[in-house]
Design an enzyme around this catalytic site. Structure first.
Site, mmCIF file in Angstrom:
data_model
loop_
_atom_site.group_PDB
_atom_site.id
_atom_site.type_symbol
_atom_site.label_atom_id
_atom_site.label_comp_id
_atom_site.label_asym_id
_atom_site.label_seq_id
_atom_site.Cartn_x
_atom_site.Cartn_y
_atom_site.Cartn_z
ATOM 1 N N GLU A 109 -0.927 -6.718 7.330
ATOM 2 C CA GLU A 109 -0.229 -6.217 8.608
ATOM 3 C C GLU A 109 -0.498 -4.796 8.609
ATOM 4 O OE1 GLU A 109 4.186 -5.337 10.507
ATOM 5 O OE2 GLU A 109 3.990 -6.496 8.620
ATOM 6 N N LYS A 148 -1.888 -9.704 11.045
ATOM 7 C CA LYS A 148 -0.601 -9.461 11.946
ATOM 8 C C LYS A 148 -0.652 -7.943 12.427
ATOM 9 C CE LYS A 148 4.416 -8.853 11.942
ATOM 10 N NZ LYS A 148 5.757 -9.167 11.221
#
Length: 340
Positions: free
Chosen positions: A177, A219
């Site tokens: 992420e 992500k």
């Protein structure tokens, strides 16, 4: 490394019509959110709130997995089973946040690096035994005057890649992420430029550490205007710019991409996802991994009162349903009005 398990887990995480609930807020983050609804942030209240979310009837239709915080993996559902086991029984994959937060980068004012690599392999082995089958590591990229610097992008990319390699070695699917923050007065053009640079650096490091893209989930933040910029880009522009960056940087071999909401409103996050998921001939499925954009209505309805649990679960189910539709490009604004 169990490649068959990694492949099965990654595919299930991005199953059609489903997405991920990010319920990995630290105790400090929980305290801020609970304060907004005047709820004391005790361990039991945190457990009760997670029970409310995880126990929502039928929500497994729209949730493939849940990202947990360490404390939550060790708590038990009302029925007595540990939360990872409770989720597994509902057909929801338990995941775990393994980073330990951010600190300032020396000689890089205003920029941060994520910690948590020390002892990671041992922690991953423990989480695997507890039933967690995927993990998450968040890096923070700030847009500002003369930043992000090469130092920031390089340092965070290599931390993400080292983490991802450790996860795959432990038969846990890594979710990387690299979040480009919404905060700031930058234009959407600047956001697109930084997002592309961030992902290029990240995937160069991922390749350098021999991470298998087939067992990796990204992500990512969306390409949006800075929160304080005078021109806020519309849904179609956000979708177009975000997809352009992803097509330029993300390997087609990757099983899927999930989006963070990053401070967007509930409905804006849903609308943007739907516009992107409706695009034709994408090499990977797109879905959601939202925290606030899924939880806000439930938290504001619950307010710590047991009498409000059913209504809060209804609100949570609705947002999960709307985003399940959005992940298939099928969400429409009128669906929100019908529910209201």
């Amino acid at each position: 490394m169990d490649k068959a398990l990694l492949s099965k887990t990654a595919a299930a995480m991005v199953a059609k019509g489903k997405g991920l609930l990010a319920a990995d807020e630290s105790s400090g983050t929980c305290e801020k959110r609970f304060q907004s609804v005047k709820v004391e942030c005790t361990e039991e209240n945190r457990r009760a709130y997670r029970q409310l979310l995880f126990g929502t009837p039928g929500v497994e239709q729209y949730l493939s997995g849940v990202i947990l915080f360490d404390e939550t993996t060790r708590q038990k559902a009302t029925e007595g089973a540990p939360f990872p086991e409770y989720l597994q029984k509902k057909g929801i994959i338990p995941g775990i946040k393994v980073d330990k937060g951010v600190v300032e980068i020396p000689f890089a004012p205003g920029e941060k690096i994520t910690e948590g690599l020390d002892g990671l392999s041992k922690r991953l082995d423990e989480y695997f035994r507890m039933g967690c089958r995927f993990a998450k590591w968040r890096a923070v990229i700030t847009i500002g005057k003369n930043i992000p610097s090469h130092t920031c992008l390089y340092a965070n990319a290599h931390a993400l890649a080292r983490y991802a390699a450790a996860c795959q070695a432990a038969s846990i699917v890594p979710m990387i992420e690299p979040e480009v923050l919404l905060d700031g007065d930058h234009s959407i053009e600047r956001c697109e430029e930084v997002t592309e640079a961030t992902l290029r650096a990240t995937y160069a490091a991922v390749a350098a550490y021999n991470v298998f893209p087939e067992f990796l989930i990204l992500k990512t933040s969306m390409v949006v205007s800075g929160a304080r910029h005078s021109r806020q880009a519309g849904v179609d522009e956000v979708a177009e710019r975000t997809l352009r960056v992803l097509k330029r940087t993300v390997p087609a071999a990757q099983p899927g991409i999930v989006f963070l909401s990053g401070g967007q409103s509930d409905e804006a996050a849903t609308a943007h996802l739907s516009a992107m998921a409706a695009a034709k001939n994408l090499p990977w499925p797109l879905t959601f991994s939202y925290s606030r954009a899924l939880q806000n209505p439930a938290l504001n309805t619950w307010r710590g009162q047991a009498s409000n649990v059913a209504a809060a679960q209804k609100a949570f189910y609705h947002r999960a349903h709307m985003n399940g539709l959005a992940s298939q490009g099928k969400w429409r604004p009128e669906l929100e009005k019908q529910a209201a």
